[in-house]
Motif scaffolding. Structure first.
Motif, PDB file in Angstrom:
ATOM      1  N   ALA A  31     115.665 104.356 -74.355  1.00 40.39           N
ATOM      2  CA  ALA A  31     117.016 104.495 -73.848  1.00 40.39           C
ATOM      3  C   ALA A  31     117.196 103.570 -72.655  1.00 40.39           C
ATOM      4  O   ALA A  31     116.373 103.561 -71.737  1.00 40.39           O
ATOM      5  N   VAL A  32     118.273 102.791 -72.669  1.00 41.58           N
ATOM      6  CA  VAL A  32     118.531 101.794 -71.630  1.00 41.58           C
ATOM      7  C   VAL A  32     119.804 102.150 -70.871  1.00 41.58           C
ATOM      8  O   VAL A  32     120.821 102.485 -71.488  1.00 41.58           O
ATOM      9  N   SER A  33     119.741 102.061 -69.553  1.00 39.62           N
ATOM     10  CA  SER A  33     120.929 102.311 -68.743  1.00 39.62           C
ATOM     11  C   SER A  33     121.012 101.291 -67.613  1.00 39.62           C
ATOM     12  O   SER A  33     120.012 100.685 -67.245  1.00 39.62           O
ATOM     13  N   TRP A  45     111.050  97.014 -67.402  1.00 39.43           N
ATOM     14  CA  TRP A  45     110.055  97.704 -68.226  1.00 39.43           C
ATOM     15  C   TRP A  45     110.204  99.213 -68.104  1.00 39.43           C
ATOM     16  O   TRP A  45     110.569  99.728 -67.041  1.00 39.43           O
ATOM     17  N   GLY A  46     109.882  99.892 -69.190  1.00 39.76           N
ATOM     18  CA  GLY A  46     109.798 101.337 -69.147  1.00 39.76           C
ATOM     19  C   GLY A  46     108.437 101.780 -68.647  1.00 39.76           C
ATOM     20  O   GLY A  46     107.571 100.951 -68.353  1.00 39.76           O
ATOM     21  N   GLN A  47     108.250 103.079 -68.590  1.00 45.31           N
ATOM     22  CA  GLN A  47     107.004 103.620 -68.058  1.00 45.31           C
ATOM     23  C   GLN A  47     105.907 103.709 -69.115  1.00 45.31           C
ATOM     24  O   GLN A  47     104.738 103.912 -68.787  1.00 45.31           O
ATOM     25  N   GLY A  48     106.269 103.549 -70.363  1.00 42.62           N
ATOM     26  CA  GLY A  48     105.305 103.561 -71.452  1.00 42.62           C
ATOM     27  C   GLY A  48     105.173 104.927 -72.108  1.00 42.62           C
ATOM     28  O   GLY A  48     105.417 105.961 -71.483  1.00 42.62           O
ATOM     29  N   THR A  49     104.785 104.900 -73.368  1.00 35.92           N
ATOM     30  CA  THR A  49     104.516 106.127 -74.111  1.00 35.92           C
ATOM     31  C   THR A  49     103.237 105.929 -74.918  1.00 35.92           C
ATOM     32  O   THR A  49     103.037 104.881 -75.527  1.00 35.92           O
ATOM     33  N   ASN A  51     123.093 102.371 -76.691  1.00 38.36           N
ATOM     34  CA  ASN A  51     122.136 101.784 -75.742  1.00 38.36           C
ATOM     35  C   ASN A  51     120.701 102.208 -76.052  1.00 38.36           C
ATOM     36  O   ASN A  51     119.945 102.604 -75.163  1.00 38.36           O
ATOM     37  N   MET A  52     120.349 102.106 -77.319  1.00 39.98           N
ATOM     38  CA  MET A  52     119.035 102.553 -77.765  1.00 39.98           C
ATOM     39  C   MET A  52     118.330 101.453 -78.553  1.00 39.98           C
ATOM     40  O   MET A  52     118.958 100.669 -79.269  1.00 39.98           O
ATOM     41  N   VAL A  53     117.019 101.422 -78.418  1.00 41.92           N
ATOM     42  CA  VAL A  53     116.158 100.569 -79.229  1.00 41.92           C
ATOM     43  C   VAL A  53     115.110 101.456 -79.868  1.00 41.92           C
ATOM     44  O   VAL A  53     114.634 102.413 -79.238  1.00 41.92           O
ATOM     45  N   TYR A  54     114.742 101.117 -81.093  1.00 42.25           N
ATOM     46  CA  TYR A  54     113.797 101.949 -81.829  1.00 42.25           C
ATOM     47  C   TYR A  54     112.645 101.089 -82.361  1.00 42.25           C
ATOM     48  O   TYR A  54     112.798  99.900 -82.631  1.00 42.25           O
ATOM     49  N   LEU A  55     111.509 101.734 -82.526  1.00 42.22           N
ATOM     50  CA  LEU A  55     110.368 101.085 -83.175  1.00 42.22           C
ATOM     51  C   LEU A  55     109.834 102.059 -84.212  1.00 42.22           C
ATOM     52  O   LEU A  55     109.241 103.087 -83.866  1.00 42.22           O
ATOM     53  N   GLN A  87     117.269 100.975 -66.029  1.00 47.80           N
ATOM     54  CA  GLN A  87     116.225 101.946 -66.369  1.00 47.80           C
ATOM     55  C   GLN A  87     115.972 101.952 -67.861  1.00 47.80           C
ATOM     56  O   GLN A  87     116.913 101.931 -68.652  1.00 47.80           O
ATOM     57  N   LEU A  88     114.694 101.972 -68.221  1.00 42.18           N
ATOM     58  CA  LEU A  88     114.290 102.066 -69.609  1.00 42.18           C
ATOM     59  C   LEU A  88     113.367 103.272 -69.736  1.00 42.18           C
ATOM     60  O   LEU A  88     112.397 103.386 -68.987  1.00 42.18           O
ATOM     61  N   VAL A  89     113.672 104.140 -70.672  1.00 34.96           N
ATOM     62  CA  VAL A  89     112.871 105.343 -70.854  1.00 34.96           C
ATOM     63  C   VAL A  89     112.441 105.448 -72.307  1.00 34.96           C
ATOM     64  O   VAL A  89     113.286 105.575 -73.200  1.00 34.96           O
TER      65      VAL A  89
END
Length: 122
Positions: A23-25, A112-116, A77-81, A3-5
């Motif tokens: 956030a990745v799990s 893939w995440g759901q997008g923001t 477990n985080m990625v940032y932009l 899951q990616l959020v």
């Protein structure tokens, strides 16, 4: 199940900044390449930036080079932009994605995440 959020999107004026988080799990995150893509209305999804599992390698689209910075915290477990000097043409839905290898093509990403939504006003 992976899951990616994503979070952190919003409305900002041109020249402003935003920081997106992902956030990745459900996966061995430290061995996963991560990327950000974006999709504007009526346009195809496009590559923005990617980072290797170690963080040692990063790729950027020419359109964001010098303004955006990708980073990761494997302990969390985080990625940032980090997005600075935002322009109206940066307006899009931003997606976080995960892959086994570091590539630019969206076809190379398995999760893939759901997008923001990011909206930059002029």
């Amino acid at each position: 199940q992976v899951q990616l959020v994503e979070s952190g999107g919003g409305l900002v004026q041109a020249g402003g900044s935003l920081r997106l988080s992902c956030a990745v799990s459900g996966r061995t995150f430290s061995r996963t390449a991560m990327a950000w893509f974006r999709q504007a209305p009526g346009k195809e999804r496009e590559f923005v930036t990617a980072i290797s599992w170690s963080g040692a390698l990063t790729y950027y689209a020419d359109s964001v080079k010098g303004r955006f910075t990708i980073s990761r915290d494997n302990a969390k477990n985080m990625v940032y932009l980090q997005m600075n000097s935002l322009k109206p043409e940066d307006t899009a839905v931003y997606y976080c994605a995960a892959a086994s290898i570091l590539v630019r093509s969206p076809q190379g990403y398995d999760y893939w995440g759901q997008g923001t939504q990011v909206t930059v006003s002029s």
